[in-house]
Design a protein around this motif. Structure first.
Motif, short mmCIF file in Angstrom:
data_model
loop_
_atom_site.label_atom_id
_atom_site.label_comp_id
_atom_site.label_asym_id
_atom_site.label_seq_id
_atom_site.Cartn_x
_atom_site.Cartn_y
_atom_site.Cartn_z
N THR A 217 0.74 -1.18 0.04
CA THR A 217 -0.14 -0.13 0.16
C THR A 217 0.92 1.32 -0.14
O THR A 217 2.14 1.22 0.27
N VAL A 218 0.13 2.46 -0.10
CA VAL A 218 0.90 3.75 -0.19
C VAL A 218 1.41 3.92 1.10
O VAL A 218 2.66 4.50 1.28
N LYS A 219 0.88 3.48 2.31
CA LYS A 219 1.32 3.82 3.58
C LYS A 219 2.26 3.13 3.78
O LYS A 219 3.30 3.55 4.46
N GLU A 220 2.41 1.78 3.57
CA GLU A 220 3.54 0.90 3.81
C GLU A 220 4.98 1.62 2.89
O GLU A 220 5.92 1.41 3.44
N LEU A 221 4.55 1.85 1.68
CA LEU A 221 5.81 2.55 0.67
C LEU A 221 6.23 3.83 1.62
O LEU A 221 7.39 3.85 1.61
N ALA A 222 5.50 4.70 1.99
CA ALA A 222 5.90 6.00 2.73
C ALA A 222 6.76 5.25 3.90
O ALA A 222 7.74 6.01 3.96
N ASP A 223 6.33 4.44 4.65
CA ASP A 223 7.24 4.10 5.68
C ASP A 223 8.60 3.45 5.31
O ASP A 223 9.64 3.82 6.01
N ILE A 224 8.65 2.61 4.41
CA ILE A 224 9.86 1.98 3.84
C ILE A 224 10.56 3.04 3.10
O ILE A 224 11.88 3.07 3.31
N TYR A 225 10.09 4.06 2.58
CA TYR A 225 10.93 5.20 1.99
C TYR A 225 11.52 5.92 2.75
O TYR A 225 12.77 6.03 2.89
N ARG A 226 10.67 6.40 3.82
CA ARG A 226 11.46 7.19 4.89
C ARG A 226 12.56 6.22 5.73
O ARG A 226 13.54 6.96 6.05
N LYS A 227 12.41 4.91 5.96
CA LYS A 227 13.01 4.24 6.78
C LYS A 227 14.50 4.08 5.93
O LYS A 227 15.65 3.97 6.37
N ALA A 228 14.19 3.91 4.68
CA ALA A 228 15.43 3.94 3.74
C ALA A 228 16.41 5.05 3.92
O ALA A 228 17.71 4.98 3.83
N ILE A 229 15.84 6.24 3.87
CA ILE A 229 16.67 7.51 3.83
C ILE A 229 17.27 7.62 5.28
O ILE A 229 18.48 7.97 5.52
N SER A 230 16.52 7.10 6.45
CA SER A 230 17.02 7.27 7.60
C SER A 230 18.10 6.36 8.12
O SER A 230 19.18 6.82 8.68
N THR A 231 18.23 5.28 7.40
CA THR A 231 18.91 4.01 7.48
C THR A 231 20.41 4.47 6.89
O THR A 231 21.49 4.19 7.30
N PHE A 232 20.30 5.25 5.80
CA PHE A 232 21.41 5.82 4.87
C PHE A 232 21.99 6.76 5.95
O PHE A 232 23.38 6.50 5.95
N PHE A 233 21.56 7.58 6.50
CA PHE A 233 21.94 8.70 7.44
C PHE A 233 22.65 7.92 8.63
O PHE A 233 23.83 8.21 9.33
N LEU A 234 21.90 6.91 9.04
CA LEU A 234 22.57 6.14 10.49
C LEU A 234 23.72 5.43 10.19
O LEU A 234 24.97 5.50 10.67
N LEU A 235 23.84 5.07 8.89
CA LEU A 235 25.16 4.25 8.16
C LEU A 235 26.14 5.32 8.20
O LEU A 235 27.45 4.94 8.51
N VAL A 236 25.95 6.44 7.78
CA VAL A 236 26.87 7.47 7.28
C VAL A 236 27.58 8.04 8.74
O VAL A 236 28.51 8.16 8.72
N ASP A 237 26.85 8.25 9.68
CA ASP A 237 27.22 8.77 11.05
C ASP A 237 27.97 7.20 11.65
O ASP A 237 28.79 7.77 12.41
N ALA A 238 27.53 6.52 11.41
CA ALA A 238 28.27 5.01 12.13
C ALA A 238 29.50 4.65 11.47
O ALA A 238 30.39 4.39 12.11
#
Length: 709
Positions: A217-238
């Motif tokens: 669904t669009v809601k599930e897509l929105a959650d995965i999309y935001r989590k992909a970006i936040s995970t990227f920044f988490l990796l860059v910080d780590a």
């Protein structure tokens, strides 16, 4: 046209003697600036600069008269005390001024302020404070503790990696399109400081680009999309880009060749930043004005089209599976077929998000490079093939070339986006990339004289780069004045703002080939240039091709404020007036035994004051036995070696012109136009200081000033 001689002091009701004393006080303040400007012109003079507090023209007869008056006053006071006809307070009230001066002269003199040392610390704090070089960038945590970054990143080995079974599970989860589980696994590895492996950053960006609501669904897509970006920044910080052993992985991710390992596998395709700038340039003409000006969402409902499958007489289930599971993660190459099916607004949003992710990496790496190369940031260090910042690799700059093809494309896109009034957050992302380019160029032009840096400094190639940026911006915005006014305030870097303003005002009556500064602003008011601009009341509302007088004055004032912020003139004048010691820049340290007595004296040698450290030996055992460190101590950073020969004259000259500017506004200009904002700023800058007459040329000696001769 007004001249300096036209400016006179207002009539005063003070006596001639009081007026003379006031004039001496004003001269005293001027002399302190003269001392700073002139003391460095004579070779071999390194003594501190002090303000002249006495009148050298005072005659011996006057001194004898003061002594006689003091003796008479003392005798009178003694007689009054013996007779009991007057109290002690009455005697003090009857004391004449000469006696007060004599008693004041017996007090111990105040400690002399070392003006040169204060100025050196002031400039050193600006030079050492790396995060201010990129005002709009997110500050990496490594800048808060350089020593910890040195131990854990700069000199550390590769981070831990997952075992073979975990790697296979990670690949299988991604290929099975279980994106939420895949992101959870990557997030867990990052928090455990386990590096998922080469290619993880590519997979996250690819996921941001191709994620479509086919089987979710669009809601599930929105959650995965935001989590992909936040995970990227988490990796860059780590695993930050300042981690030396991870440098090849980052260069491979950015698709630039690694000069330290010629045999390493590198992608010969387009550089990643260039690839997404091309996408942005392709998408912008396809977007409507509303989609560009608003914050469009990166996700939307997906509409299936089974036309091709119906012609091949496929079953509905087979056709659906072909549409859902058509992305191949095994090949490792980005396929944009699904991306191109999105609306232009959604595509614009995703490309801007990816550009923001790339910009974060380039900013973090450059700030860390500045922090670890504080001792020297010259051209040779900037363009060292093995250690040069990622930004130089990505933008293709060299010692003699700044405006490369990708830099020109970036500036053109910014001008086009500004002309279309792009949503501010997305326009800021492009602006941050331009600020990064300009700051990298300017850092490479820092001048060192006998290992002493000249700072702040604006190099000739950087000035030319800003001029070319304005020219490109003008080609995209040939008419609308409001676009220029709005864009100036959106630039983060102070010197980029006032240089851009300088070029903008040159389109009208602003002089060319003159560096911007307080002197240039003073000349504008002396020559009454504001008369050449029409008031807003005389310009039609729909006329966006004329610059009004009010906008001209406001833009010029903001440019002067930006110049002040860049040079920190207000901080300089504050310690000149208050005679306060400037505090050195401090940083946190993770060691409970840290002591600020250690100083770095060179590139390879370290010197410590052992006598000071011995005093702390009795407390070491207690501090080592402490089970919990309540806080990290603050230590002073070393004071950088600053070229004061040029800085002293520059700062004193700029402050002179600012003081003179206030006098011009008060005596001449405010009776003709509204300069309330100007006087409010200048009064806050100068406080209660009395503005002087027109200063001498910055290159002239103090004795050449006709008012002080």
């Amino acid at each position: 046209m007004s001249t300096t001689e036209d400016i006179t002091h207002p009539m005063s009701e003070k006596s001639p003697e009081m007026e003379k004393n006031d004039q001496e006080e004003t001269d005293t303040k001027d002399v302190s600036l003269d001392d700073i400007e002139g003391s460095n012109r004579s070779e071999g003079k390194t003594e501190s600069i002090v303000t002249v507090l006495c009148n050298p023209n005072k005659t011996n007869a006057a001194k004898k008269a003061d002594a006689a008056a003091m003796k008479a006053d003392m005798n009178t006071e003694e007689m009054m005390n013996v007779d009991g006809s007057s109290s002690h307070s009455t005697a003090n009230e009857g004391m004449n001024p000469s006696t007060e001066r004599a008693l004041a002269s017996k007090k111990p003199p105040a400690p002399k302020m070392d003006w040169k040392k204060n100025l050196r610390i002031l400039i050193s704090n600006m030079y050492m404070n790396s995060k201010d070089r990129l005002p709009g960038a997110c500050m990496p945590k490594c800048l808060r503790n350089t020593r910890e970054c040195e131990d854990k990143h700069r000199t550390a080995m590769l981070p831990d990696v997952p075992n073979f079974m975990l790697v296979e599970d990670l690949k299988r989860t991604l290929r099975g399109h279980h994106y939420d589980t895949f992101l959870d696994m990557v997030e867990m590895m990052a928090m455990q400081c386990v590096y998922p492996g080469d290619g993880i950053f590519d997979r996250l960006i690819d996921l941001v680009m191709i994620l479509i609501a086919k089987e979710i669904t669009v809601k599930e897509l929105a959650d995965i999309y935001r989590k992909a970006i936040s995970t990227f920044f988490l990796l860059v910080d780590a695993f930050p880009p300042c981690w030396t052993c991870l440098r090849p992985y980052y260069l491979n991710f950015l698709r630039v060749p690694n000069p330290t390992n010629r045999s390493a596998r590198t992608d010969n395709g387009t550089q990643k930043l260039k690839f997404y700038l091309d996408l942005l340039e392709e998408i912008l003409p396809q977007c409507s004005d509303m989609e560009i000006r608003t914050m469009t969402k990166p996700f939307e409902e997906h509409v299936f089209n089974f036309t091709d499958e119906e012609e091949l007489e496929m079953s509905q289930e087979t056709a659906f599976l072909q549409h859902v599971q058509d992305y191949d993660w095994i090949s490792g190459k980005l396929c944009l077929d699904d991306f191109k099916n999105l609306s232009p607004g959604a595509r614009l949003s995703r490309v801007c998000d990816v550009l923001n992710m790339l910009c974060r990496i380039l900013e973090m790496e450059f700030l860390s490079w500045l922090d670890h190369n504080r001792l020297r940031q010259s051209e040779s260090e900037m363009f060292n093939e093995e250690t040069k910042p990622f930004a130089i690799h990505v933008f293709g700059m060299s010692a003699t070339m700044r405006l490369t093809d990708i830099v020109r494309q970036l500036m053109r896109l910014y001008g086009l986006a500004a002309e279309k009034s792009m949503y501010p957050d997305r326009l800021e992302m492009l602006q941050r990339l331009i600020t990064l380019v300009v700051e990298v160029s300017n850092t490479a032009e820092l001048k060192y004289v006998d290992n002493n840096v000249t700072y702040p400094n604006l190099g000739s190639q950087t000035r030319l780069l800003i001029a070319q940026f304005f020219k490109i911006f003008k080609s995209q915005n040939p008419k609308h004045i409001s676009t220029y006014i709005k864009s100036i305030s959106q630039l983060d870097q102070p010197y980029l703002r006032f240089e851009f303003t300088d070029h903008f005002l040159q389109l009208f009556y602003f002089p060319r080939n003159v560096a911007f500064g307080p002197k240039k602003v003073c000349d504008e008011f002396n020559e009454r240039q504001w008369l050449k601009y029409k008031p807003k009341s005389e310009i039609e509302e729909d006329d966006d091709e004329q610059l009004s007088r009010e906008d001209y004055l406001n833009i010029l004032l903001n440019a002067l404020k930006d110049y002040d912020k860049w040079m920190n003139l207000k901080g300089f004048w504050k310690f000149m007036q208050n005679k306060e010691q400037v505090q050195q820049l401090q940083t946190w340290t993770s060691s409970p035994l840290a002591t600020p007595v250690g100083i770095i004296t060179g590139e390879t040698f370290k010197a410590f004051e052992l006598s000071e450290m011995e005093k702390e030996v009795p407390s070491w055992k207690k501090r080592l036995n402490t089970k919990v460190i309540l806080g990290r101590p603050m230590v002073n950073l070393p004071v950088a070696k600053i070229n004061l020969v040029e800085s002293c004259g520059r700062y004193s000259s700029d402050v002179r012109y600012i003081r003179y500017l206030r006098r011009v506004l008060v005596k001449e200009v405010q009776s003709e136009i509204d300069v309330t904002d100007w006087l409010e700023y200048l009064n806050g800058f100068l406080c209660d200081d009395e503005p002087p007459s027109e200063p001498a040329s910055p290159r002239s000696s103090p004795a050449s000033d006709p008012e002080e001769a």
